[in-house]
Design a protein around this motif. Structure first.
Motif, PDB file in Angstrom:
ATOM      1  N   GLU A 216       0.836  -1.202   0.000  1.00 32.77           N
ATOM      2  CA  GLU A 216       0.000   0.000   0.000  1.00 32.77           C
ATOM      3  C   GLU A 216       0.870   1.250   0.000  1.00 32.77           C
ATOM      4  OE1 GLU A 216      -3.349   0.807  -0.053  1.00 32.77           O
ATOM      5  OE2 GLU A 216      -3.627  -1.266  -0.689  1.00 32.77           O
ATOM      6  N   CYS A 217       1.909   1.228   0.814  1.00 34.13           N
ATOM      7  CA  CYS A 217       2.821   2.381   0.875  1.00 34.13           C
ATOM      8  C   CYS A 217       3.485   2.618  -0.476  1.00 34.13           C
ATOM      9  CB  CYS A 217       3.882   2.159   1.953  1.00 34.13           C
ATOM     10  SG  CYS A 217       3.233   2.063   3.641  1.00 34.13           S
ATOM     11  N   VAL A 218       3.926   1.536  -1.121  1.00 36.02           N
ATOM     12  CA  VAL A 218       4.572   1.646  -2.425  1.00 36.02           C
ATOM     13  C   VAL A 218       3.573   2.113  -3.478  1.00 36.02           C
ATOM     14  CG1 VAL A 218       5.745   0.378  -4.255  1.00 36.02           C
ATOM     15  CG2 VAL A 218       6.305  -0.106  -1.873  1.00 36.02           C
ATOM     16  N   GLY A 219       2.375   1.530  -3.479  1.00 32.18           N
ATOM     17  CA  GLY A 219       1.360   1.904  -4.450  1.00 32.18           C
ATOM     18  C   GLY A 219       0.955   3.361  -4.344  1.00 32.18           C
ATOM     19  N   GLU A 220       0.833   3.850  -3.127  1.00 30.10           N
ATOM     20  CA  GLU A 220       0.470   5.252  -2.924  1.00 30.10           C
ATOM     21  C   GLU A 220       1.556   6.176  -3.469  1.00 30.10           C
ATOM     22  OE1 GLU A 220      -0.216   5.532   1.232  1.00 30.10           O
ATOM     23  OE2 GLU A 220      -2.082   4.363   1.157  1.00 30.10           O
TER      24      GLU A 220
ATOM     25  N   ASP B  87       3.287   9.750  -8.021  1.00 27.52           N
ATOM     26  CA  ASP B  87       4.269  10.091  -9.043  1.00 27.52           C
ATOM     27  C   ASP B  87       3.747   9.884 -10.457  1.00 27.52           C
ATOM     28  OD1 ASP B  87       6.013  10.713  -7.014  1.00 27.52           O
ATOM     29  OD2 ASP B  87       7.201   8.869  -7.173  1.00 27.52           O
ATOM     30  N   GLY B  88       2.541   9.346 -10.571  1.00 32.09           N
ATOM     31  CA  GLY B  88       1.946   9.152 -11.887  1.00 32.09           C
ATOM     32  C   GLY B  88       2.467   7.960 -12.664  1.00 32.09           C
ATOM     33  N   VAL B  89       3.037   6.966 -11.964  1.00 28.56           N
ATOM     34  CA  VAL B  89       3.547   5.769 -12.638  1.00 28.56           C
ATOM     35  C   VAL B  89       2.372   4.883 -13.047  1.00 28.56           C
ATOM     36  CG1 VAL B  89       4.959   3.694 -12.410  1.00 28.56           C
ATOM     37  CG2 VAL B  89       5.701   5.834 -11.344  1.00 28.56           C
ATOM     38  N   LYS B  90       2.337   4.507 -14.318  1.00 26.78           N
ATOM     39  CA  LYS B  90       1.227   3.711 -14.834  1.00 26.78           C
ATOM     40  C   LYS B  90       1.615   2.283 -15.191  1.00 26.78           C
ATOM     41  CE  LYS B  90      -1.810   7.022 -14.617  1.00 26.78           C
ATOM     42  NZ  LYS B  90      -2.891   6.930 -13.597  1.00 26.78           N
ATOM     43  N   LYS B  91       2.898   2.037 -15.448  1.00 27.30           N
ATOM     44  CA  LYS B  91       3.335   0.702 -15.847  1.00 27.30           C
ATOM     45  C   LYS B  91       4.679   0.398 -15.203  1.00 27.30           C
ATOM     46  CE  LYS B  91       3.483  -2.285 -19.932  1.00 27.30           C
ATOM     47  NZ  LYS B  91       3.314  -2.332 -21.414  1.00 27.30           N
ATOM     48  N   ALA B  92       4.753  -0.729 -14.525  1.00 25.16           N
ATOM     49  CA  ALA B  92       5.964  -1.051 -13.776  1.00 25.16           C
ATOM     50  C   ALA B  92       6.231  -2.545 -13.785  1.00 25.16           C
ATOM     51  CB  ALA B  92       5.848  -0.546 -12.342  1.00 25.16           C
ATOM     52  N   ALA B  93       7.439  -2.905 -13.383  1.00 22.76           N
ATOM     53  CA  ALA B  93       7.821  -4.301 -13.216  1.00 22.76           C
ATOM     54  C   ALA B  93       8.100  -4.555 -11.741  1.00 22.76           C
ATOM     55  CB  ALA B  93       9.041  -4.628 -14.057  1.00 22.76           C
TER      56      ALA B  93
ATOM     57  N   LEU C 229      -0.885  -3.011  -5.693  1.00 21.55           N
ATOM     58  CA  LEU C 229      -0.311  -2.029  -6.610  1.00 21.55           C
ATOM     59  C   LEU C 229      -1.293  -1.690  -7.730  1.00 21.55           C
ATOM     60  CD1 LEU C 229       3.387  -3.295  -6.919  1.00 21.55           C
ATOM     61  CD2 LEU C 229       2.443  -1.612  -5.334  1.00 21.55           C
ATOM     62  N   VAL C 230      -1.941  -2.711  -8.267  1.00 23.97           N
ATOM     63  CA  VAL C 230      -2.909  -2.486  -9.342  1.00 23.97           C
ATOM     64  C   VAL C 230      -4.043  -1.581  -8.865  1.00 23.97           C
ATOM     65  CG1 VAL C 230      -4.628  -3.619 -10.808  1.00 23.97           C
ATOM     66  CG2 VAL C 230      -2.346  -4.621 -10.560  1.00 23.97           C
ATOM     67  N   SER C 231      -4.436  -1.709  -7.602  1.00 26.88           N
ATOM     68  CA  SER C 231      -5.530  -0.885  -7.068  1.00 26.88           C
ATOM     69  C   SER C 231      -5.170   0.597  -7.052  1.00 26.88           C
ATOM     70  CB  SER C 231      -5.894  -1.341  -5.650  1.00 26.88           C
ATOM     71  OG  SER C 231      -4.883  -0.993  -4.711  1.00 26.88           O
ATOM     72  N   HIS C 232      -3.878   0.907  -7.163  1.00 23.49           N
ATOM     73  CA  HIS C 232      -3.437   2.298  -7.221  1.00 23.49           C
ATOM     74  C   HIS C 232      -3.171   2.748  -8.660  1.00 23.49           C
ATOM     75  CE1 HIS C 232      -3.189   3.090  -2.918  1.00 23.49           C
ATOM     76  NE2 HIS C 232      -2.727   1.857  -2.777  1.00 23.49           N
ATOM     77  N   GLY C 233      -3.680   1.976  -9.616  1.00 23.68           N
ATOM     78  CA  GLY C 233      -3.578   2.365 -11.016  1.00 23.68           C
ATOM     79  C   GLY C 233      -2.282   1.995 -11.694  1.00 23.68           C
ATOM     80  N   VAL C 234      -1.519   1.082 -11.079  1.00 24.04           N
ATOM     81  CA  VAL C 234      -0.241   0.663 -11.654  1.00 24.04           C
ATOM     82  C   VAL C 234      -0.434  -0.651 -12.408  1.00 24.04           C
ATOM     83  CG1 VAL C 234       2.162   0.080 -11.199  1.00 24.04           C
ATOM     84  CG2 VAL C 234       0.993   1.749  -9.738  1.00 24.04           C
ATOM     85  N   ASP C 235      -0.203  -0.627 -13.710  1.00 24.19           N
ATOM     86  CA  ASP C 235      -0.266  -1.821 -14.541  1.00 24.19           C
ATOM     87  C   ASP C 235       1.078  -2.532 -14.446  1.00 24.19           C
ATOM     88  OD1 ASP C 235      -0.963  -3.733 -16.404  1.00 24.19           O
ATOM     89  OD2 ASP C 235      -0.461  -2.467 -18.121  1.00 24.19           O
TER      90      ASP C 235
END
Length: 231
Positions: free
Chosen positions: A106-110, A115-121, A138-144
């Protein structure tokens, strides 16, 4: 300052990093003589090493629940688990205590969402890279998230479990992770999540081909902010 409880020892190397980072943040904001009020229970990692079966995870949950209860009874007002993989049993622990917990993903996702990150590994142990318990947060925070790199899992697990948990960082390990990160950038990742608390030993968090979101650093900072009443 408020008193933070941490379940550590998974591994002792990452617990040391948490303790140092939390105290440095507190010292920066409270003065050079200040140190963080903390309760730390360092578990025996040999009982929690490379868990595989459902029975293994049930036993691990029981160990961490007992630890969490002891920390709560000792006066901790907030709880952290100083490991990524053990967040698989986060909900079981949360259900057995009355104090809040800081979930590492949750901390990382927030932070990534801000920061507006949309795609990550995601790079971590096999359990973390393939487990929905971490990826969903992470996905729940909009990170694909890119699919797990199945070809690298064995090498990653070997480096983490054989070397990094005992504080042994090698040039070969640095090269392995540099190659993995470069390949993930080629696959379209905008950022890398270091989802094993020991990986900071072999990955340059501040200077890499992609922005690095170090779960240990982010989690520790949030814990320090809670101690200081900044949350």
């Amino acid at each position: 300052m408020r008193k933070l409880g941490m379940i550590g020892g998974m591994s002792w190397v990452s617990t040391r990093s948490y303790y140092e980072q939390i105290n440095r943040h507190v010292q920066k904001h409270k003065g050079s003589q200040a140190s963080a009020p903390m309760l730390i229970e360092s578990l025996d990692f040999s009982q929690l090493y490379r868990l595989d079966t459902d029975q293994d995870w049930e036993a691990a949950a029981a160990i961490l629940i007992a630890s969490a209860k002891r920390l709560e009874q000792a006066g901790a007002g907030m709880l952290m688990i100083g490991a990524n993989s053990m967040h698989r049993v986060y909900r079981e622990i949360e259900a057995e205590i009355s104090i809040p917990m800081l979930h590492i993903a949750e901390c990382v996702g927030e932070r990534m969402a801000a920061d507006g990150v949309k795609k990550a590994a995601l790079i971590g142990t096999r359990n973390v890279m393939t487990g929905g318990f971490y990826r969903r947060r992470l996905v729940s925070h909009g990170v694909d998230l890119l699919p797990p790199d199945m070809d690298s899992m064995e090498a990653i697990d070997r480096i983490i479990y054989d070397d990094l948990i005992v504080g042994r960082a090698t040039r070969n390990a640095e090269r392995v992770f540099k190659t993995i990160i470069t390949e993930q950038a080629q696959e379209g990742a905008q950022a890398i999540v270091l989802a094993a608390t020991e990986l900071e030993q072999v990955v340059d968090v501040d200077a890499n081909v992609l922005p690095i979101y170090d779960s240990t650093r982010i989690h520790a900072q949030r814990g320090a902010e809670w101690i200081l009443g900044e949350d």
